[in-house]
Design a protein around this motif. Structure first.
Motif, short mmCIF file in Angstrom:
data_model
loop_
_atom_site.label_atom_id
_atom_site.label_comp_id
_atom_site.label_asym_id
_atom_site.label_seq_id
_atom_site.Cartn_x
_atom_site.Cartn_y
_atom_site.Cartn_z
N ASP A 8 0.81 -1.23 0.00
CA ASP A 8 0.00 0.00 0.00
C ASP A 8 0.84 1.28 0.00
O ASP A 8 0.73 2.11 0.90
CB ASP A 8 -0.99 -0.05 1.18
CG ASP A 8 -2.01 -1.17 1.00
OD1 ASP A 8 -2.99 -0.99 0.27
OD2 ASP A 8 -1.77 -2.27 1.56
N HIS A 10 0.57 3.56 -2.40
CA HIS A 10 -0.41 4.59 -2.76
C HIS A 10 0.20 5.89 -3.28
O HIS A 10 -0.19 6.99 -2.86
CB HIS A 10 -1.37 4.85 -1.59
CG HIS A 10 -2.42 3.78 -1.48
ND1 HIS A 10 -3.43 3.65 -2.41
CD2 HIS A 10 -2.58 2.77 -0.61
CE1 HIS A 10 -4.18 2.59 -2.09
NE2 HIS A 10 -3.67 2.03 -1.00
N ASP A 36 -1.36 -2.31 -4.34
CA ASP A 36 -1.67 -0.88 -4.20
C ASP A 36 -0.42 -0.01 -4.20
O ASP A 36 -0.13 0.71 -3.23
CB ASP A 36 -2.54 -0.60 -2.96
CG ASP A 36 -4.03 -0.84 -3.23
OD1 ASP A 36 -4.36 -1.25 -4.37
OD2 ASP A 36 -4.85 -0.63 -2.33
N HIS A 65 -6.61 -0.86 -5.98
CA HIS A 65 -6.37 0.43 -6.63
C HIS A 65 -5.53 0.27 -7.91
O HIS A 65 -5.76 0.99 -8.88
CB HIS A 65 -5.68 1.41 -5.66
CG HIS A 65 -6.62 1.91 -4.62
ND1 HIS A 65 -7.21 3.16 -4.68
CD2 HIS A 65 -7.10 1.33 -3.49
CE1 HIS A 65 -8.01 3.33 -3.63
NE2 HIS A 65 -7.96 2.23 -2.90
N HIS A 119 -3.45 -9.55 -1.41
CA HIS A 119 -3.73 -8.13 -1.15
C HIS A 119 -4.72 -8.02 0.01
O HIS A 119 -4.34 -7.69 1.12
CB HIS A 119 -4.22 -7.41 -2.41
CG HIS A 119 -4.41 -5.93 -2.15
ND1 HIS A 119 -3.38 -5.12 -1.78
CD2 HIS A 119 -5.53 -5.15 -2.16
CE1 HIS A 119 -3.84 -3.89 -1.56
NE2 HIS A 119 -5.13 -3.87 -1.80
N HIS A 151 -4.00 -4.14 2.30
CA HIS A 151 -5.35 -3.65 2.01
C HIS A 151 -5.99 -2.87 3.16
O HIS A 151 -6.65 -1.87 2.92
CB HIS A 151 -6.23 -4.82 1.59
CG HIS A 151 -7.52 -4.46 0.93
ND1 HIS A 151 -7.66 -3.38 0.07
CD2 HIS A 151 -8.75 -5.06 0.98
CE1 HIS A 151 -8.92 -3.34 -0.36
NE2 HIS A 151 -9.60 -4.33 0.17
N HIS A 153 -4.35 -1.44 5.61
CA HIS A 153 -3.43 -0.36 6.03
C HIS A 153 -3.22 -0.36 7.54
O HIS A 153 -2.97 0.70 8.12
CB HIS A 153 -3.93 1.01 5.57
CG HIS A 153 -4.07 1.16 4.10
ND1 HIS A 153 -4.05 2.39 3.46
CD2 HIS A 153 -4.23 0.25 3.10
CE1 HIS A 153 -4.21 2.24 2.16
NE2 HIS A 153 -4.34 0.94 1.92
FE LIG Z 1 -4.63 0.17 -0.24
#
Ligand SMILES: [Fe+2]
Length: 247
Positions: A8, A10, A36, A65, A119, A151, A153
Motif C-alpha cells: 500500500d 499509494h 496498491d 487500486h 492483497h 489492504h 493499512h
Molecule cells: Fe490500499
C-alpha cells in the motif's frame, strides 16, 4: 533468505523514498509487494519508477487500486474520493507504467515455497481482514502456515495456535516478533503511503525466513510535502488531511 515486505504505497513518493533509504544498509535479498502501488497519492509514476528501480529480485501482486487505476476494473465499489483519485491516476500514468501495473498478477501467490502473499485476503483480493473473525475464516479456508496481506493499512499479526486465535498489535518504531513452530500466521506489514492505524509513520516489514523473525518498522517521512502535492494536483483534500492523522 531475508525479505523486504512492502504494501500500500499509494503513490506516496516521499514515504516510499524514506522506507527505501532506511533499508539501504540493512541486509535483505528480495522485495515482496502486496499491492496498491498507486491510487490516492500524487506521484503514481514516481512510485512505479521507484519500485522498478530496486535492484533486487521482485515478487508482487496487484491491489484493488492498481486494478482500477490501470483500467482492469472500473471501480464500481469505490467511494467518490477513491474513484476520483483513480481516474486522475489513470490519466497521469505513462503507457509503460500503466502496462507494468496491469501485468501485476492477482494474489494469492506462494513465494519460494515459504509463505503466501495476498492483497486483501487469499480468498478474495478485494476483501478485508480487520479482526479475528475474518482472520479465523481465512485460516479455516486455507492451509498456509504464513501469509502476508495488505489492504487494511493496519499493521497487525493474527496467530492461530491449536487452542486459540490471538491478535498481536505492533509497537512503533520497531516491533520484533519471532514466529513459533506449529502456529499459523496472517501478517499485515501496514501501509507505506497511507497508514490507517492512527500513526502517520510509514510502515513496512522485514522477514528473515531462516530465523523466523518478522520486524515491523515505522519510518518518519516528509508528510507535509506529500500533502502539498496532493492539493496542488487538485486531488480531494481529505486524501491530504488523512496523511497527517494516519487514518
Ligand atoms: Fe490500499
Amino acid at each position: 533468505m531475508k525479505y523486504l515486505i512492502l504494501s500500500d504505497v499509494h503513490a506516496n513518493k516521499e514515504a516510499f523514498a524514506a522506507v527505501l533509504a532506511h533499508v539501504k544498509r540493512k541486509p535483505w535479498d528480495k522485495v515482496v509487494f502486496l499491492g496498491d502501488l498507486v491510487g490516492y497519492g500524487a506521484n503514481p509514476n514516481q512510485a512505479v519508477d521507484q519500485m522498478r528501480a530496486i535492484r533486487k529480485p521482485f515478487v508482487g501482486i496487484r491491489g484493488n487500486h492498481d486494478k482500477v487505476c490501470s483500467g482492469i476494473e472500473e471501480g464500481e465499489l469505490f467511494n467518490r474520493i477513491a474513484l476520483e483519485a483513480a481516474h486522475w491516476t489513470r490519466r497521469k500514468l505513462t503507457k509503460t507504467n500503466l502496462k507494468w501495473l496491469k501485468a501485476l498478477p492477482q494474489g494469492p501467490l506462494v513465494v519460494d515455497k515459504r509463505f503466501a502473499i495476498a492483497h486483501g485476503t487469499p480468498i478474495d483480493e478485494d476483501a478485508y481482514i480487520f479482526g479475528e473473525i475474518e482472520a479465523l475464516n481465512i485460516f479455516r479456508q486455507t492451509d498456509y502456515p504464513l501469509c502476508f496481506f495488505g489492504h487494511s493499512h493496519f499493521p497487525v499479526i493474527f496467530a492461530l495456535s491449536p487452542d486459540a486465535i490471538t491478535t498481536i498489535l505492533t509497537v512503533a518504531p520497531s516491533f520484533r516478533f519471532k514466529l513459533k513452530p506449529g502456529v499459523r500466521y496472517l501478517i499485515n506489514p501496514g501501509s507505506i503511503g497511507q497508514p490507517r492505524d492512527g500513526n502517520p509513520l510509514a510502515a513496512f516489514a522485514l522477514y528473515d525466513s531462516d530465523s523466523g523473525v518478522v520486524t515491523i518498522h515505522r519510518i518518519d517521512y516528509q508528510v507535509a510535502a506529500a500533502q502539498q502535492k496532493i492539493l496542488k494536483a487538485g486531488l480531494p483534500r481529505p486524501l491530504a488531511d488523512r496523511l497527517a492523522l494516519g487514518r
